[in-house]
Design a protein around this motif. Structure first.
Motif, PDB file in Angstrom:
ATOM      1  N   GLN A  89      43.443  40.878  37.187  1.00 55.60           N
ATOM      2  CA  GLN A  89      42.371  39.948  36.827  1.00 55.60           C
ATOM      3  C   GLN A  89      42.425  39.500  35.370  1.00 55.60           C
ATOM      4  OE1 GLN A  89      38.298  40.743  38.451  1.00 55.60           O
ATOM      5  NE2 GLN A  89      39.239  42.609  39.218  1.00 55.60           N
ATOM      6  N   SER A 168      40.175  40.388  43.292  1.00 59.39           N
ATOM      7  CA  SER A 168      40.564  39.476  42.211  1.00 59.39           C
ATOM      8  C   SER A 168      40.128  38.050  42.530  1.00 59.39           C
ATOM      9  CB  SER A 168      42.079  39.541  41.989  1.00 59.39           C
ATOM     10  OG  SER A 168      42.485  40.856  41.670  1.00 59.39           O
ATOM     11  N   VAL A 172      37.696  36.935  39.498  1.00 60.42           N
ATOM     12  CA  VAL A 172      38.396  36.218  38.425  1.00 60.42           C
ATOM     13  C   VAL A 172      37.565  35.048  37.893  1.00 60.42           C
ATOM     14  CG1 VAL A 172      40.322  34.608  38.055  1.00 60.42           C
ATOM     15  CG2 VAL A 172      40.764  36.916  38.851  1.00 60.42           C
TER      16      VAL A 172
END
Length: 302
Positions: A89, A168, A172
């Motif tokens: 990430q 992720s 993110v």
């Protein structure tokens, strides 16, 4: 000097109202954080099935948890998810945040599009990916692509990779927003001076952007690392900790003990362990920031 003037004029000095303004937040924090934490800590010394009477049993629950051979494995999976998700990430978030900090109009639209996954429920995301990754009726079977028609959630390595990918994909955007704000706070004069010296965009990124984002990285990493300790709903819906115990993180272990096995005492002990681990990691990351981080926060607040 102001106090002396107030005395001379016969008026009492005005007291600061800031403590009173902070009182509602303090009450909410005490009621929804401190009190439940104390209650969970007390429950860890009891035996309770969640319905009947609560019996004090001392360290029985703690012995059961600490001697369970599944605890080290759950801790290992938890730290592995934390480390790998951070490693995936952080670079993506920095790059996306730097890109979205540009002045082009279309980047604002992309910023909104990138932020959509964070607005979705983790359980809904897990159900969607579970359907897409189904080897018989999922995306691979529908498109006729054998590479996508694997047993993604039935093999330990693939299941772990899917969890990292989905986590992720969801988070993110949030950290990209943090880095976007951090990049926008960097003085433009630094980039102008670098351009005059002949530095290209790549050199500017590594020589100016990354060093200036030091404390932003620490803040984002703290949220990322501590937040990874609470991954439960997504993993529960997606893999239920399987195959085997390949994705059985500590939060999921706590749920299974407390609400499936009706062992509230051991589940509360695991909850206390999660709090202690999260607190230790947060303090460690804060220490990595050093005194300069606190000074920069105070400077930004002023």
């Amino acid at each position: 000097m102001s106090t002396l003037t107030a005395k001379q004029s016969g008026r009492r000095p005005q007291r600061s109202i800031l403590p009173w303004l902070a009182t509602p937040a303090l009450l909410l924090f005490t009621g929804f954080a401190v009190v439940p934490l104390v209650g969970v800590f007390a429950l860890s010394f009891t035996t309770w099935d969640g319905i009947g009477s609560i019996r004090m049993t001392g360290l029985t629950s703690w012995r059961a948890v600490l001697t369970d051979p599944g605890l080290p494995h759950a801790l290992w999976v938890t730290f592995l998810v934390m480390a790998v998700s951070w490693a995936v990430q952080t670079p993506l978030s920095i790059l996306l945040g730097t890109f979205l900090a540009g002045r082009q109009r279309y980047r604002a639209v992309l910023g909104v599009v990138y932020f959509i996954p964070l607005m979705l429920s983790s359980a809904a995301i897990a159900i969607a990916y579970e359907a897409l990754l189904d080897p018989n009726f999922g995306l691979g079977a529908g498109l006729g692509i054998e590479a996508l028609s694997q047993d993604w959630l039935g093999r330990p390595g693939l299941a772990f990779g899917v969890v990292i990918f989905v986590v992720s994909w969801q988070f993110v955007p949030f950290h990209s927003l943090i880095y976007q704000g951090g990049v926008q706070q960097i003085p433009k004069s630094l980039y102008e001076a670098a351009q005059l010296d002949g530095a290209g965009r790549v050199r500017q990124f590594f020589s100016i952007t990354l060093p200036q984002l030091k404390y932003t990285i620490i803040t984002s990493s703290t949220l990322m690392v501590v937040g990874s300790l609470t991954f439960f709903d997504l993993i529960f819906v997606l893999t239920e900790g399987g195959p085997g115990d390949a994705t059985r993180v500590l939060a999921l272990d706590m749920y299974k003990r407390g609400f499936q096995a009706s062992l509230m005492g051991p589940a509360s002990a695991i909850a206390v362990i999660l709090v202690l681990v999260g607190l230790a990691l947060a303090l460690l990351l804060r220490r990595l920031g050093g005194r300069d981080a606190a000074a920069s926060q105070l400077e930004g607040a002023s």
